[in-house]
Write an enzyme that holds these catalytic residues in place. Sequence first.
Site, PDB file in Angstrom:
ATOM      1  N   HIS A   1       8.631   3.214   6.430  1.00  0.00           N
ATOM      2  CA  HIS A   1       7.288   3.791   6.440  1.00  0.00           C
ATOM      3  C   HIS A   1       6.294   2.859   5.758  1.00  0.00           C
ATOM      4  O   HIS A   1       5.132   3.165   5.644  1.00  0.00           O
ATOM      5  CB  HIS A   1       7.316   5.120   5.689  1.00  0.00           C
ATOM      6  CG  HIS A   1       8.195   4.992   4.484  1.00  0.00           C
ATOM      7  ND1 HIS A   1       9.565   5.052   4.560  1.00  0.00           N
ATOM      8  CD2 HIS A   1       7.927   4.674   3.212  1.00  0.00           C
ATOM      9  CE1 HIS A   1      10.088   4.829   3.362  1.00  0.00           C
ATOM     10  NE2 HIS A   1       9.110   4.592   2.544  1.00  0.00           N
ATOM     11  N   CYS A   2       6.766   1.729   5.214  1.00  0.00           N
ATOM     12  CA  CYS A   2       5.856   0.862   4.446  1.00  0.00           C
ATOM     13  C   CYS A   2       5.586  -0.465   5.147  1.00  0.00           C
ATOM     14  O   CYS A   2       4.460  -0.789   5.507  1.00  0.00           O
ATOM     15  CB  CYS A   2       6.441   0.563   3.084  1.00  0.00           C
ATOM     16  SG  CYS A   2       6.987   1.978   2.204  1.00  0.00           S
ATOM     17  N   ILE A   3       6.652  -1.245   5.318  1.00  0.00           N
ATOM     18  CA  ILE A   3       6.454  -2.639   5.712  1.00  0.00           C
ATOM     19  C   ILE A   3       5.820  -2.811   7.085  1.00  0.00           C
ATOM     20  O   ILE A   3       4.920  -3.634   7.251  1.00  0.00           O
ATOM     21  CB  ILE A   3       7.788  -3.419   5.596  1.00  0.00           C
ATOM     22  CG1 ILE A   3       8.451  -3.182   4.234  1.00  0.00           C
ATOM     23  CG2 ILE A   3       7.544  -4.905   5.844  1.00  0.00           C
ATOM     24  CD1 ILE A   3       7.581  -3.477   3.029  1.00  0.00           C
TER      25      ILE A   3
ATOM     26  N   ASP B   1       1.838  -0.931   6.237  1.00  0.00           N
ATOM     27  CA  ASP B   1       0.874  -1.312   5.196  1.00  0.00           C
ATOM     28  C   ASP B   1       0.067  -2.569   5.527  1.00  0.00           C
ATOM     29  O   ASP B   1      -1.167  -2.567   5.429  1.00  0.00           O
ATOM     30  CB  ASP B   1       1.592  -1.480   3.844  1.00  0.00           C
ATOM     31  CG  ASP B   1       2.219  -0.170   3.367  1.00  0.00           C
ATOM     32  OD1 ASP B   1       1.964   0.871   4.016  1.00  0.00           O
ATOM     33  OD2 ASP B   1       2.977  -0.189   2.393  1.00  0.00           O
TER      34      ASP B   1
END
Length: 436
Positions: free
Chosen positions: A274-276, A279
Site C-alpha cells: 500500500h506504500c511503495i 507514495d
Amino acid sequence: MKRGISVIKQKIKDKQIKVAVVGLGYVGLPLALEFAKRGLSVIGIEIDKHRVNQLRKRTSYITDVTSQELKAVCAKHDFVVLTDYKGIEKADAVIICVPTPLKRKYHPDISYIKKAVRGISRHINKGTLVVLESTTYPGTTEEVILPLLEHKGFKHNRDFYLCFSPERIDPGNLDYPVHKIPKVVGGLTPEATQLGVLLYKNIIEKVVPVSSARVAEVVKLLENTFRLVNIGLIDELAMMAHKMKVDIWEVISAASTKPFGFMPFLPGPGVGGHCIPKDPLYLYWKARHHGFKSRFIKLASGIVSSMPEYVVDRMQEELKHRGIVPDKAKILLMGVTYKKDVLDLRKSPALDIIEILARHKVAVSYYDPLVPYLSINQIDLKSIKLSARVLRQFDCILICAAHTSVNYSFILKNSQMIFDTRNVYKRSRDAKIYRL
Ligand code: SAJ
C-alpha cells in the site's frame, strides 16, 4: 472554555490529555494502543462498524496486534472505540490515520482525509492539537486541512495547532514496534511543532522536529521514492544480467560486502503493498503542479510495473526450452501476497501474474499458507492442498512470495521445474531451478 497553548502543553506534560485516533487500521490501532499503554486516555474513531464490533469484542484484525494484547490493554487502560466524531469533543489531541489511495490515472485520493477533517471540525474544541499521519502529497496539511479547520472562525495557532507526522509502521517487522521507530514531526508553526513533539514523546523514544508540515510530508515521500527507484534499478539490472548470463543474486551478495556507500535491494516479480507503488506517485502528481516532471519516479514505476509480464515471459521461455508448450503448461504460483510473511494482497504482483496467465488461457493454480482463497476480477481460486502427488502435476512452480513457513526442499524434491523470483534456492545449481 479558552485553552491557550500553555494549558494543552501542561496537560500533555502531565499525561492528562485525551488522544483521539481517527482510523484504526494497521497504523491507527497500534498507535492508539501505544498511547493507552502509556496511561493516556484514548478515543478510537473508526467508521467501519464491523471493525468497531470486533474491537469491542477485543478481537484484533491487524496482524501486528494480537487479540490478547488488545484485551490486556483495554482491561488495564482507557481506550474506547466510537464510530461517531462526537468523541472529538473530549479530545485534546487528534491524530488522523486514514487511507490515501490512488484514483484512476494515478491521481491522489485524499477524500478520506477530507471526510475525517470535516467530521473533526464539527466537534473540535478550542486548544486542540491535530496531527495528520496519512501519507500524502506536500502541501496537503496547509492547503487542505487548515482551511477546513478554520471554517468556523477558528484561527490556527490560537484555537488549534496543526502538524504532519509521517507514519512509519512496517507491518510484520517485530524489530521495530511503534515506540522504536523515530518519529518526524512538522507543524504549521513552531508552537504546533513543539506540541507535536511533546505529544509523541509520550510513546516514542526518538522524536525528530522539522521546520514545517511540508518538510515532514516530503520526508515520507522521499523514504518510499528512494525504495521504489532502487527496486526499479535492481529489477532493470536483473533483466540486464540475465542477457549477459551473469547471476544478479551473486552480484548483489558480493556488492553487499561493501561496508559503506551501498544498500542491497533485491529484484522481484514486481512491487506491491500500500506504500511503495503509491507514495511516489503522490509526489510525482504534486511536482507536476509545480511544473516539474520527475523522470526517476516515472521510469522506476514503469520498470517495476513491467516485472509481472517479464516474469511470465521468462518462465514461458524456459518452459519452451524444456519442450513444453507454454500456453498448455500447468502453473502453480507459490506465495501470492505482496511480500513474504505478511497477509496482504494489495497490489500484489502475483495477482497481476495470475491475470496475465489467465489472458493466455494458461491453467493456473496457487498455494499460499496465508491466503486460503482469492478472487480477482472473474477469477476465483482456492489455495491447493500441498502434497508430493499434487506438486508433480504442475509443469512449473512459480515462487512469487517466499513465506518462511513453506518447506522448500519438499517443493524442490517433488517438482518438475521451479521459477524462483525470490532466490529461495540461493546457490542451488539444480537444473530444474530458474531464477530472475
Ligand atoms: N521489494 C522488492 N525488492 C526489494 C524490496 C522490496 O522487490 O529490495 C518489493 C516487495 O516484494 C514488495 C514491495 O517491493 O512487493 C514493497 O516492499 P517493502 O519492503 O518496501 O514493504 P512495504 O510495502 O511494507 O513498505 C513498508 C514501508 N513502510 C512505510 O511506508 C511506513 C517502507 O517505508 C518500509 O521501508 C518498508 O515497509 C520496509 O522497509 O519493510
